[in-house]
Motif scaffolding. Structure first.
Motif: not given
Length: 356
Positions: A98-107, A143-147, A198-203
């Motif tokens: 439920k994180i509201k903040k925009k996230v660019d990368f997830i590790i 979130q459409q993350v960058r990575g 990665a294949r289906e949702q292009k993450v």
């Protein structure tokens, strides 16, 4: 006040070493990074590096540290947790986030990796690897993350006849009902989720299969793995008790080399692919590791004593692949290189523990 970053000359030196590598760290600047298991042995060094980039190079990286224990977070990162760029999260990632903040990368580094948990807490071992990974990937998609970087393990290879060089395209056997499999099989499931998203949702998913890694942040008081247990003996000036015949061989990688590899894969790795992160140049037996350790304090004339492990101990030894070696050749194609041999790496750990 200690003049060194994080109060340690060793950690400051490691941060400088990572920064000076041929990686475009500015890709993280002005971005938000979510790190699960942020106080763990490996993930905390990533947090250190992002804090270092902020404090020394004005990177303006927003750090979202997802942890189970806030007290440990303060112990790990000190007053840096009060910085505007640092936020502690206690969200449960085995349910939709439920994180509201925009996230660019997830590790995604949260995991109970130590074999001491495999007998007593197999559900808690498997949960973050399989269920948690699914919900984090679902969040990454929204979130459409960058990575997205998934911390996997060399254990996913299962049993492969020895001796062998293990590359990323090899697959061994694993009994899903065996005690040790709660870790390896759940990591396999995590990798499968990564490939599917990665294949289906292009993450933009990236996977690191981590070999034996050690560093200043390892918990010598509670971690029974050989590199931590041996270092505990050396730190306290005691003979090393080796609870095996010492013939099994492993590649030992210092944490600064590993962190550089992890972040390089996140920024430059092929989407949906896995990379071994290890140091095959330091492929040594457990007995050789023990002898190397005692040489760190030659003035004490410490000895290596072999002793049989008792059945009552919680540690579960992995007897697969006793002479197999992970290879990092694929990682090297991205430009990665190793800077530390085992003697220098473990000497750094000892110096850190001694407060040098």
């Amino acid at each position: 006040m200690n003049k060194y970053f994080m109060g340690s000359a060793i950690i400051e030196g490691d941060m400088q070493d990572i920064y000076q590598r041929d990686v475009n760290w500015s890709d993280f600047y002005n971005r938000t990074v979510l790190i699960t298991g942020a106080t763990g042995m490996l993930a905390s060094y990533i947090v250190y590096f992002f804090v270092y980039l902020n404090e020394i190079h004005n990177a303006n990286i927003n750090i979202l540290a997802l942890v189970r224990n806030q007290t440990k977070c303060y112990q790990r990162f000190g007053l840096y947790v009060t910085k505007k760029y640092f936020q502690i999260l206690n969200d449960d990632f085995t349910v939709p986030l439920k994180i509201k903040k925009k996230v660019d990368f997830i590790i995604h580094a949260a995991s109970l990796a130590s074999p001491q948990y495999y007998k007593s807490m197999p559900i808690e071992v498997a949960e973050p690897n399989a269920i948690g990974t699914y919900y984090l990937l679902q969040f990454a998609q929204k979130q459409q993350v960058r990575g997205f970087l998934f911390f996997s393990t060399g254990d996913i290879y299962g049993y492969i006849p020895s001796p062998n060089i293990i590359t990323e395209d090899m697959v061994g056997s694993m009994d899903p009902l065996e005690l040790h499999s709660c870790y390896g099989e759940s990591k396999r499931m995590g990798e499968t989720w990564c490939a599917a998203f990665a294949r289906e949702q292009k993450v933009p998913v990236h996977i690191v299969r981590i070999g034996h890694t050690y560093g200043p942040t390892m918990d010598i008081e509670n971690d029974p793995r050989v590199f931590a247990a041996f270092m505990k003996c050396i730190y306290y000036g005691k003979d090393i008790m080796m609870l095996s015949d010492g013939t099994a061989k492993r590649s030992f990688c210092y944490i600064a080399d590993a962190i550089a590899g992890f972040l390089l894969v996140l920024l430059k790795g092929e989407i949906g692919a896995a990379y071994n992160v290890c140091n095959s140049k330091e492929f040594i037996s457990i007995s050789e590791l023990a002898e190397l350790m005692v040489r760190l304090r030659p003035e004490l004339n410490l000895k290596v004593i072999q002793k049989q492990r008792t059945d009552s101990e919680s540690y579960l030894e992995n007897k697969n692949n006793k002479a197999n070696k992970l290879t990092e050749k694929k990682l090297i194609t991205l430009g990665w290189e190793c800077h530390y041999n085992s003697y220098v790496g473990f000497r750094n750990v000892l110096k850190y523990l001694q407060g040098v």
